[in-house]
Write a protein that holds these residues in place. Structure first.
Motif, PDB file in Angstrom:
ATOM      1  N   GLU A  57       0.832  -1.208   0.000  1.00  0.00           N
ATOM      2  CA  GLU A  57       0.000   0.000   0.000  1.00  0.00           C
ATOM      3  C   GLU A  57       0.865   1.256   0.000  1.00  0.00           C
ATOM      4  N   ALA A  58       1.953   1.232   0.775  1.00  0.00           N
ATOM      5  CA  ALA A  58       2.843   2.396   0.848  1.00  0.00           C
ATOM      6  C   ALA A  58       3.538   2.633  -0.489  1.00  0.00           C
ATOM      7  N   ILE A  59       3.941   1.553  -1.154  1.00  0.00           N
ATOM      8  CA  ILE A  59       4.576   1.683  -2.468  1.00  0.00           C
ATOM      9  C   ILE A  59       3.596   2.275  -3.474  1.00  0.00           C
ATOM     10  N   LEU A  60       2.355   1.791  -3.457  1.00  0.00           N
ATOM     11  CA  LEU A  60       1.336   2.315  -4.374  1.00  0.00           C
ATOM     12  C   LEU A  60       1.083   3.799  -4.127  1.00  0.00           C
ATOM     13  N   GLU A  61       0.968   4.175  -2.854  1.00  0.00           N
ATOM     14  CA  GLU A  61       0.736   5.580  -2.529  1.00  0.00           C
ATOM     15  C   GLU A  61       1.917   6.442  -2.970  1.00  0.00           C
ATOM     16  N   GLY A  62       3.132   5.926  -2.751  1.00  0.00           N
ATOM     17  CA  GLY A  62       4.318   6.668  -3.165  1.00  0.00           C
ATOM     18  C   GLY A  62       4.377   6.866  -4.669  1.00  0.00           C
TER      19      GLY A  62
END
Length: 206
Positions: free
Chosen positions: A143-148
């Protein structure tokens, strides 16, 4: 050395180093490894019979999503019941008493490929936390990678690699059958480039 033996040796090394004095974790690891082996058998059998996940799902009374989860040993429902349904369907087609099929047509065997469950198991063994907790961390990482990527368009994880978003401009294509022109809109696709150290580690692996 075969990829299957590499996986077996890796498991034995992990057991000797981390699990010998941790009976509860050892039991979890054995269960996950057993499911991973069943998952490989299901995948190999489906490839042998040239079945799509959709076709196998119809034959076994399940859904394509469940078949995918089973093949990744990541199914959270009644594992034994779902596997029994799949095995009955495959046995009915193959008329064999087991699922140890060989791949045909140059299909790449998955004997050395880690499933998600095996990945969670290996991380759990090394960190001595439950696979469930590791799974939550993995979900948060994704999720953090997608948001980034959505916000910045690029994110780098040292020693692993860089994720980027590649933008493709709008273009005009021609349908071969009708020779009519169609407009393909602007699109974005994710791209990953492994870090140099990561590439070297794979290159030098025996």
């Amino acid at each position: 050395m075969s990829s299957k033996k590499i996986v077996t040796d890796a498991y034995q090394w992990s057991y000797d180093r981390y699990l010998r004095d941790e009976p509860e974790l050892a039991e979890i690891a054995r269960d996950m490894r057993s499911k991973a082996e069943e998952a490989r058998q299901i995948y190999d059998a489906r490839v042998e019979l040239r079945l799509t996940r959709e076709k196998l799902a119809r034959l076994s009374g399940l859904t394509p999503a469940i078949i995918e989860d089973l093949e990744e040993s990541d199914y959270e429902g009644d594992w034994a019941q779902a596997m029994a349904q799949v095995k009955r369907a495959l046995h009915g087609l193959k008329k064999r008493g087991n699922l140890e099929f060989k791949n045909k047509g140059g299909q790449k065997a998955r004997a050395g490929r880690f499933t998600k469950a095996e990945l969670l198991s290996q991380i759990a063994i090394r960190t001595k936390v439950s696979p469930e907790a590791v799974n939550e961390v993995l979900k948060s990482l994704i999720e953090a990678i997608l948001e980034g990527l959505k916000e910045k368009g690029e994110i780098t994880i040292p020693a692993l690699g860089t994720f980027t978003v590649v933008k493709k401009p709008a273009r005009i294509d021609t349908k071969p059958q009708t020779k009519t022109e169609i407009e393909t809109p602007v699109s974005k696709t994710p791209h990953f480039k492994a870090a140099k150290s990561f590439q070297e580690a794979i290159k030098n692996a025996k």
